[in-house]
Scaffold this active site. Structure first.
Site, PDB file in Angstrom:
ATOM      1  CB  ALA A  19      -0.965  -0.035   1.206  1.00  0.00           C
ATOM      2  N   GLY A  20       2.062   1.107  -0.741  1.00  0.00           N
ATOM      3  CA  GLY A  20       2.894   2.346  -0.972  1.00  0.00           C
ATOM      4  C   GLY A  20       2.144   3.166  -1.998  1.00  0.00           C
ATOM      5  CD1 TRP A  22       4.349   0.084  -8.977  1.00  0.00           C
ATOM      6  CD2 TRP A  22       2.872   1.670  -9.742  1.00  0.00           C
ATOM      7  NE1 TRP A  22       3.872  -0.191 -10.169  1.00  0.00           N
ATOM      8  CE2 TRP A  22       3.193   0.907 -10.748  1.00  0.00           C
ATOM      9  CE3 TRP A  22       2.021   2.922  -9.896  1.00  0.00           C
ATOM     10  CZ2 TRP A  22       2.647   0.775 -12.068  1.00  0.00           C
ATOM     11  CZ3 TRP A  22       1.558   2.812 -11.130  1.00  0.00           C
ATOM     12  CH2 TRP A  22       1.762   2.056 -12.145  1.00  0.00           C
ATOM     13  NE  ARG A  43       3.381   0.889   8.109  1.00  0.00           N
ATOM     14  CZ  ARG A  43       3.318   2.178   8.079  1.00  0.00           C
ATOM     15  NH1 ARG A  43       3.207   2.900   9.060  1.00  0.00           N
ATOM     16  NH2 ARG A  43       3.228   2.849   6.793  1.00  0.00           N
ATOM     17  CE  LYS A 193      12.951   2.902 -13.626  1.00  0.00           C
ATOM     18  NZ  LYS A 193      12.202   3.849 -12.864  1.00  0.00           N
ATOM     19  CG  ASN A 258      15.494   6.106  -8.490  1.00  0.00           C
ATOM     20  OD1 ASN A 258      16.181   5.683  -7.744  1.00  0.00           O
ATOM     21  ND2 ASN A 258      14.414   5.728  -8.832  1.00  0.00           N
ATOM     22  CD  GLU A 279      13.640  -0.788  -5.207  1.00  0.00           C
ATOM     23  OE1 GLU A 279      14.735  -1.143  -5.161  1.00  0.00           O
ATOM     24  OE2 GLU A 279      12.529  -1.316  -5.034  1.00  0.00           O
TER      25      GLU A 279
END
Length: 329
Positions: A19-20, A22, A43, A193, A258, A279
């Site tokens: 549930a971030g 994205w 959580r 990328k 990023n 990432e």
């Protein structure tokens, strides 16, 4: 119909595990397209808040959860009756989540990173006993997909039925979903990328201009092709949505974690953004080690790793790239 029902909402719900930003955006988009969705949050207190407030203020503020999105912290309940699930947690958390899932479930890996030991996430899934594995990747900022802005993505799998099931479950009037059989190309384009986008952010942070950024991203695309092809992927895939398309979005957008992290590093600031995972920071280290071990030339990856490891300043990284031996393009 495979994968959690048709676009009319019939059949079992589509599990979105994570549930971030994205994961929430995918859940919202699918629900708007008529798909019943179960959004799993690790959580329990966070799941309860999402269920009550119907907005993910922490990761995707301003985007309401449709009624067809059920939020739960019960992993078993989230995947019950489903043919496949979208695994939308950061790459470092994928191994533990996969270990808790039934092996007859199809898994669609949505993280753009590598396992903690540098292994491809799809390879890890197969080693854990999953036989139906796909990867979803493309130029997809959660902030835009969640708001229904037009976008396109790619689902890749050697299991054609799984790929088509994911396509049917996710396609909407504002999200175009393509299929591919090149799992390696789609997966690894999304991995590398992020590192190039870190470098692009450093160019922005140093104020080096558009010419430098264009050159950096173009040469970065060549590194993406070199890496993907060395792993068995197709160069044509890298020039598509999951490669070049994702690189353009990640290296240029104000939404890109990023790119923003690279800019922060160049300014001497901490690269983190509110605790959200970047990432490319971990991937740069993993890919530089891999390139060294296998004799593959990835100079931008090497420069980014040296900078993020604080062995070089960002300016030294740029100088390293500019001082390389002259050669034909």
């Amino acid at each position: 119909m495979a994968g959690g029902g048709s676009v009319t909402g019939a059949g079992p719900a589509l599990p979105v595990l994570g549930a971030g930003g994205w994961g929430t955006a995918l859940a919202v988009s699918a629900a708007r397209g008529g798909q019943a969705v179960r959004l799993w949050a690790r959580r329990p207190e966070f799941a309860a808040r999402l269920s009550r407030e119907r907005v993910n203020a922490e990761y995707l503020p301003g985007v309401a959860l449709p009624d067809d999105v059920e939020v739960t912290a019960d992993l078993g309940a989230a995947v019950a009756g489903a043919e496949f699930a979208l695994v939308v947690v950061p790459s470092v958390g994928v191994p533990d989540l996969l270990a808790d899932l039934p092996r007859d479930l199809g898994v669609v890996l949505c993280a753009k990173g590598l396992a903690p030991d540098g292994e491809r996430l799809t390879d890890l899934a197969h080693e854990l006993g999953f036989t139906r594995v796909a990867v979803l990747s493309g130029p997809n900022h959660a902030e835009e997909v969640g708001r229904g802005l037009p976008a396109a993505t790619v689902v890749a799998s050697t299991d054609e039925a799984l790929a088509l099931g994911v396509q049917r479950a996710l396609i909407t009037p504002t999200l175009r979903v393509y299929t591919s059989a090149d799992v390696v190309g789609v997966e690894l384009g999304g991995v590398l990328k992020n590192v190039i986008a870190l470098a692009a952010g450093m160019v922005d942070g140093l104020g080096l201009g558009d010419n430098a950024k264009a050159a950096l991203t173009t040469r970065g695309l060549r590194e993406m092709v070199r890496y993907v092809v060395s792993q068995g992927g197709a160069d044509d895939t890298v020039y598509g949505l999951s490669g070049l398309g994702d690189l353009i979005a990640t290296a240029t957008s104000r939404h890109s974690r990023n790119r923003a992290a690279g800019e922060a590093i160049a300014r001497g600031e901490h690269p983190g953004q509110g605790g959200k995972v970047v990432e490319g920071l971990r991937t740069a280290d993993l890919l530089d080690s891999w390139a060294t071990a296998h004799g593959v030339d990835l100079p931008i990856v090497r420069a980014v790793h040296r900078v993020t490891a604080r062995e070089w300043t960002p300016a030294r990284g740029v100088a390293h790239l500019m001082e390389r031996e002259a050669k034909p393009e």
